[in-house]
Design an enzyme around this catalytic site. Sequence first.
Site, short mmCIF file in Angstrom:
data_model
loop_
_atom_site.label_atom_id
_atom_site.label_comp_id
_atom_site.label_asym_id
_atom_site.label_seq_id
_atom_site.Cartn_x
_atom_site.Cartn_y
_atom_site.Cartn_z
CG ASN A 194 -0.22 -0.01 2.54
OD1 ASN A 194 1.00 0.05 2.57
ND2 ASN A 194 -0.97 -0.08 3.62
CG HIS B 208 3.68 0.15 4.77
ND1 HIS B 208 2.72 -0.78 5.06
CD2 HIS B 208 4.85 -0.53 4.76
CE1 HIS B 208 3.30 -1.96 5.23
NE2 HIS B 208 4.58 -1.84 5.04
C1 GLP Z 1 6.87 -4.42 6.68
C2 GLP Z 1 7.96 -3.48 7.20
C3 GLP Z 1 8.43 -2.55 6.11
C4 GLP Z 1 8.74 -3.33 4.86
C5 GLP Z 1 7.48 -3.98 4.36
C6 GLP Z 1 7.66 -4.76 3.07
O1 GLP Z 1 5.63 -3.85 6.75
N1 GLP Z 1 7.56 -2.71 8.33
O2 GLP Z 1 9.58 -1.83 6.57
O3 GLP Z 1 9.26 -2.49 3.88
O4 GLP Z 1 7.04 -4.88 5.37
O5 GLP Z 1 8.14 -6.03 3.38
P1 GLP Z 1 8.62 -7.08 2.31
O6 GLP Z 1 9.99 -6.65 1.93
O7 GLP Z 1 8.63 -8.37 3.08
O8 GLP Z 1 7.66 -7.06 1.19
#
Ligand code: GLP
Length: 235
Positions: free
Chosen positions: A136, A138
């Site tokens: 989303n 973030h």
């Molecule tokens: C979590 C973390 C983020 C990270 C995101 C994406 O929500 N708090 O810092 O960037 O996941 O994670 P992934 O790399 O596993 O897709």
Amino acid sequence: MRIIEVESYEKLSALAADIIGAQVLIKPDCVLGLATGSSPLGTYSNLVKRYEAGLLDFSRVRTVNLDEYCGLKGDDPQSYRYFMDTNLFNKVNVKKENTNLPDGSAGDMEAESERYEALVEALGWPDLQLLGIGQNGHIGFNEPEDTFPTKVHTVKLTESTIKANSRLFDKPEDVPTHAITMGIGAIMKAKRVLLIAGADKAEIVERAFRGPVTPQVPASILQLHRDATVIFSRA
Ligand code: GLP
């Protein structure tokens, strides 16, 4: 901002490790802002390999992580502290006392937010901040909102984030619903930002970095950062 497209996760991980490794070589006592999630796993294992080969020395490096789940102690295998210890800190010569994460198990989360904000500021903000990106948009746990939250704060995670993170937990009801995260302020004050995203993030990468800057897509603020690099892997 620079967007570098590479053809594989291996190339993404090697390039991200090149950039972080160069930062450590240029400034051995640098402040590295670090991230968790699946995306940086390859980057961390590349950094460990370079350390083992004698190419990198982390003895003077200080680290600040972006975020932590509320309610989890550092020795909980699902905590971000545990993730960092097992994937990076225990495998290189960084001094444990120089590694910092927010304490998700603190009794008073408001006081903990103030403590962590003051700590990151006292370290002079990150020299290089590594970021992943949520589906989303973030960054850290700065979820889509009406404004960009500037300081360290606790957040209620959105349903989509809880769902995305549930893959790493045995039972969906075990996934924490709240987290403590660095705000957008500290990320924007980092001297350099490096965001890594795999092919599964193609749609959000397009929206965040080729669309309008909006707090509904928190990562879009990086378009305004003075030195931001995105490495996107097509596969
Ligand atoms: C979590 C973390 C983020 C990270 C995101 C994406 O929500 N708090 O810092 O960037 O996941 O994670 P992934 O790399 O596993 O897709």
